[in-house]
Design a protein around this motif. Structure first.
Motif, PDB file in Angstrom:
ATOM      1  N   MET A 121     -68.073  53.335  63.427  1.00  0.00           N
ATOM      2  CA  MET A 121     -68.617  54.337  62.675  1.00  0.00           C
ATOM      3  C   MET A 121     -67.855  54.781  61.682  1.00  0.00           C
ATOM      4  O   MET A 121     -66.636  54.269  61.495  1.00  0.00           O
ATOM      5  N   ALA A 122     -68.340  55.534  60.518  1.00  0.00           N
ATOM      6  CA  ALA A 122     -67.907  56.033  59.655  1.00  0.00           C
ATOM      7  C   ALA A 122     -67.852  57.450  59.301  1.00  0.00           C
ATOM      8  O   ALA A 122     -68.898  57.843  59.923  1.00  0.00           O
ATOM      9  N   THR A 123     -66.966  58.238  58.685  1.00  0.00           N
ATOM     10  CA  THR A 123     -66.988  59.633  58.867  1.00  0.00           C
ATOM     11  C   THR A 123     -66.524  60.125  57.389  1.00  0.00           C
ATOM     12  O   THR A 123     -65.732  59.330  56.897  1.00  0.00           O
ATOM     13  N   LEU A 124     -66.919  61.609  57.292  1.00  0.00           N
ATOM     14  CA  LEU A 124     -66.382  62.288  56.110  1.00  0.00           C
ATOM     15  C   LEU A 124     -65.529  63.417  56.827  1.00  0.00           C
ATOM     16  O   LEU A 124     -65.701  63.537  58.021  1.00  0.00           O
ATOM     17  N   PHE A 125     -64.949  64.354  55.935  1.00  0.00           N
ATOM     18  CA  PHE A 125     -64.169  65.355  56.520  1.00  0.00           C
ATOM     19  C   PHE A 125     -64.742  66.596  55.697  1.00  0.00           C
ATOM     20  O   PHE A 125     -64.473  66.565  54.506  1.00  0.00           O
ATOM     21  N   ASP A 126     -64.810  67.980  56.539  1.00  0.00           N
ATOM     22  CA  ASP A 126     -65.061  68.784  55.787  1.00  0.00           C
ATOM     23  C   ASP A 126     -64.068  70.031  55.656  1.00  0.00           C
ATOM     24  O   ASP A 126     -64.032  71.086  55.504  1.00  0.00           O
ATOM     25  N   GLY A 127     -62.850  69.507  56.099  1.00  0.00           N
ATOM     26  CA  GLY A 127     -61.646  70.368  56.290  1.00  0.00           C
ATOM     27  C   GLY A 127     -61.492  71.034  57.693  1.00  0.00           C
ATOM     28  O   GLY A 127     -60.205  71.412  57.796  1.00  0.00           O
ATOM     29  N   ARG A 128     -62.138  70.529  58.505  1.00  0.00           N
ATOM     30  CA  ARG A 128     -62.029  70.977  59.802  1.00  0.00           C
ATOM     31  C   ARG A 128     -62.347  70.117  60.904  1.00  0.00           C
ATOM     32  O   ARG A 128     -61.774  69.700  61.790  1.00  0.00           O
ATOM     33  N   TYR A 129     -63.882  69.656  60.544  1.00  0.00           N
ATOM     34  CA  TYR A 129     -64.270  68.387  61.323  1.00  0.00           C
ATOM     35  C   TYR A 129     -64.395  67.067  60.450  1.00  0.00           C
ATOM     36  O   TYR A 129     -64.652  67.237  59.475  1.00  0.00           O
ATOM     37  N   VAL A 130     -64.471  66.209  61.383  1.00  0.00           N
ATOM     38  CA  VAL A 130     -65.155  64.905  60.664  1.00  0.00           C
ATOM     39  C   VAL A 130     -66.615  64.843  61.059  1.00  0.00           C
ATOM     40  O   VAL A 130     -67.024  65.233  62.146  1.00  0.00           O
ATOM     41  N   ILE A 131     -67.242  64.368  60.052  1.00  0.00           N
ATOM     42  CA  ILE A 131     -68.944  64.348  60.396  1.00  0.00           C
ATOM     43  C   ILE A 131     -69.305  62.729  60.231  1.00  0.00           C
ATOM     44  O   ILE A 131     -68.854  62.094  59.313  1.00  0.00           O
ATOM     45  N   CYS A 132     -69.904  62.123  61.392  1.00  0.00           N
ATOM     46  CA  CYS A 132     -70.280  60.971  61.189  1.00  0.00           C
ATOM     47  C   CYS A 132     -71.499  60.855  60.324  1.00  0.00           C
ATOM     48  O   CYS A 132     -72.352  61.131  60.532  1.00  0.00           O
ATOM     49  N   ILE A 133     -71.314  59.681  59.236  1.00  0.00           N
ATOM     50  CA  ILE A 133     -72.375  59.379  58.228  1.00  0.00           C
ATOM     51  C   ILE A 133     -72.972  58.199  58.720  1.00  0.00           C
ATOM     52  O   ILE A 133     -74.087  57.959  58.098  1.00  0.00           O
ATOM     53  N   ALA A 134     -72.286  57.232  59.528  1.00  0.00           N
ATOM     54  CA  ALA A 134     -73.156  56.110  59.929  1.00  0.00           C
ATOM     55  C   ALA A 134     -72.439  55.438  60.888  1.00  0.00           C
ATOM     56  O   ALA A 134     -71.204  55.649  61.471  1.00  0.00           O
ATOM     57  N   THR A 135     -73.163  54.547  61.788  1.00  0.00           N
ATOM     58  CA  THR A 135     -72.582  54.006  62.962  1.00  0.00           C
ATOM     59  C   THR A 135     -73.415  52.659  63.159  1.00  0.00           C
ATOM     60  O   THR A 135     -74.595  52.296  62.584  1.00  0.00           O
ATOM     61  N   ALA A 136     -72.580  51.763  63.863  1.00  0.00           N
ATOM     62  CA  ALA A 136     -73.322  50.758  64.376  1.00  0.00           C
ATOM     63  C   ALA A 136     -73.189  50.377  65.903  1.00  0.00           C
ATOM     64  O   ALA A 136     -71.750  50.670  66.293  1.00  0.00           O
ATOM     65  N   MET A 137     -73.931  50.138  66.689  1.00  0.00           N
ATOM     66  CA  MET A 137     -73.578  49.852  68.009  1.00  0.00           C
ATOM     67  C   MET A 137     -73.397  48.537  68.552  1.00  0.00           C
ATOM     68  O   MET A 137     -73.509  47.643  68.002  1.00  0.00           O
ATOM     69  N   SER A 138     -72.520  48.441  69.549  1.00  0.00           N
ATOM     70  CA  SER A 138     -72.142  47.414  70.264  1.00  0.00           C
ATOM     71  C   SER A 138     -73.262  46.867  70.712  1.00  0.00           C
ATOM     72  O   SER A 138     -74.082  47.515  71.348  1.00  0.00           O
ATOM     73  N   GLN A 139     -73.332  45.532  70.883  1.00  0.00           N
ATOM     74  CA  GLN A 139     -74.486  44.754  71.692  1.00  0.00           C
ATOM     75  C   GLN A 139     -74.182  44.542  73.118  1.00  0.00           C
ATOM     76  O   GLN A 139     -75.069  43.955  73.798  1.00  0.00           O
ATOM     77  N   ARG A 140     -73.321  45.164  73.622  1.00  0.00           N
ATOM     78  CA  ARG A 140     -72.804  45.196  74.880  1.00  0.00           C
ATOM     79  C   ARG A 140     -73.825  46.056  75.816  1.00  0.00           C
ATOM     80  O   ARG A 140     -74.250  46.976  75.448  1.00  0.00           O
ATOM     81  N   ALA A 141     -73.707  45.788  77.077  1.00  0.00           N
ATOM     82  CA  ALA A 141     -74.717  46.312  77.877  1.00  0.00           C
ATOM     83  C   ALA A 141     -74.247  47.773  78.067  1.00  0.00           C
ATOM     84  O   ALA A 141     -75.095  48.854  78.089  1.00  0.00           O
ATOM     85  N   LEU A 142     -72.825  48.030  78.311  1.00  0.00           N
ATOM     86  CA  LEU A 142     -72.295  49.269  78.253  1.00  0.00           C
ATOM     87  C   LEU A 142     -71.559  49.557  77.134  1.00  0.00           C
ATOM     88  O   LEU A 142     -70.548  48.955  76.766  1.00  0.00           O
ATOM     89  N   ALA A 143     -71.902  50.621  76.416  1.00  0.00           N
ATOM     90  CA  ALA A 143     -71.335  51.043  74.906  1.00  0.00           C
ATOM     91  C   ALA A 143     -71.359  52.268  74.720  1.00  0.00           C
ATOM     92  O   ALA A 143     -72.346  53.122  75.115  1.00  0.00           O
TER      93      ALA A 143
END
Length: 195
Positions: free
Chosen positions: A48-70
């Motif tokens: 995943m990729a994140t930005l920062f708002d000064g208190r929290y990181v905000i997830c802006i993009a993700t990519a899932m593993s192809q594993r059965a458990l992820a």
């Protein structure tokens, strides 16, 4: 900044471009998505990729593993910076006044028995992140989640995002984390050309 005429200056196109990306996280996310997809494929874990708002990181993009458990991260999710690898990368990038302000004003609660909540222990970890160039999270936010993260910088050196690889701690152990750090650092260097 460029000279428009004698004694007059204007903001150059590069500054305007960077400001536009910062104003709209979709630009950063769109540029990083193909890189995250390849990163998740290569690491065989989620990314995943994140930005920062000064208190929290905000997830802006993700990519899932192809594993059965992820593990999955939701775009738009706000995560505590002090308890995530992505967040610790952002905190390590802060200047001293901003970091002192964060430590003094942001309440921190233990989200697991491994969460760093004290100023001294968190500051020690942030200084270690600065020194080694990447951050880790071993069960600090989610008990069974392990993550490693690095900064993504623009060509001028400013941080534009944090990027991580994460997975279940029993599988994403120290050896897998070490391999992922190398992959993340190479990927982040390549991503610099996008910004």
């Amino acid at each position: 900044i460029t000279a428009a005429s004698r004694g007059r200056y204007r903001i150059g196109y590069k500054v305007v471009s960077i400001a536009a990306m910062a104003g709209d996280p979709r630009h950063v996310a769109l540029r990083l998505q193909p890189i995250l997809n390849e990163l998740a494929r290569s690491a065989n874990e989620s990314a995943m990729a994140t930005l920062f708002d000064g208190r929290y990181v905000i997830c802006i993009a993700t990519a899932m593993s192809q594993r059965a458990l992820a593990f999955a991260a939701r775009v738009g999710a706000r995560l505590e910076a002090y308890a995530t690898a992505n967040g610790k990368v952002w905190l390590a990038d802060l200047g001293e006044p901003a970091l002192r302000h964060y430590l003094a004003t942001v309440p921190r609660a233990a989200l697991s028995n491994r969460t760093l909540v004290g100023n001294d222990e968190l500051l020690e970890e942030i200084l270690a992140v600065r020194q080694r160039g990447y951050a880790t999270n071993v069960g600090e936010r989610e008990e069974y989640l392990t993550a490693v993260a690095v900064p993504v910088r623009s060509r001028d050196g400013s941080m534009v995002a944090a990027m991580s690889v994460f997975g279940p701690g029993n599988r994403f152990d120290s050896d897998a984390s070490t391999r992922a750090v190398g992959l993340l650092l190479r990927t982040a260097r390549e991503a610099t050309q996008l910004f």
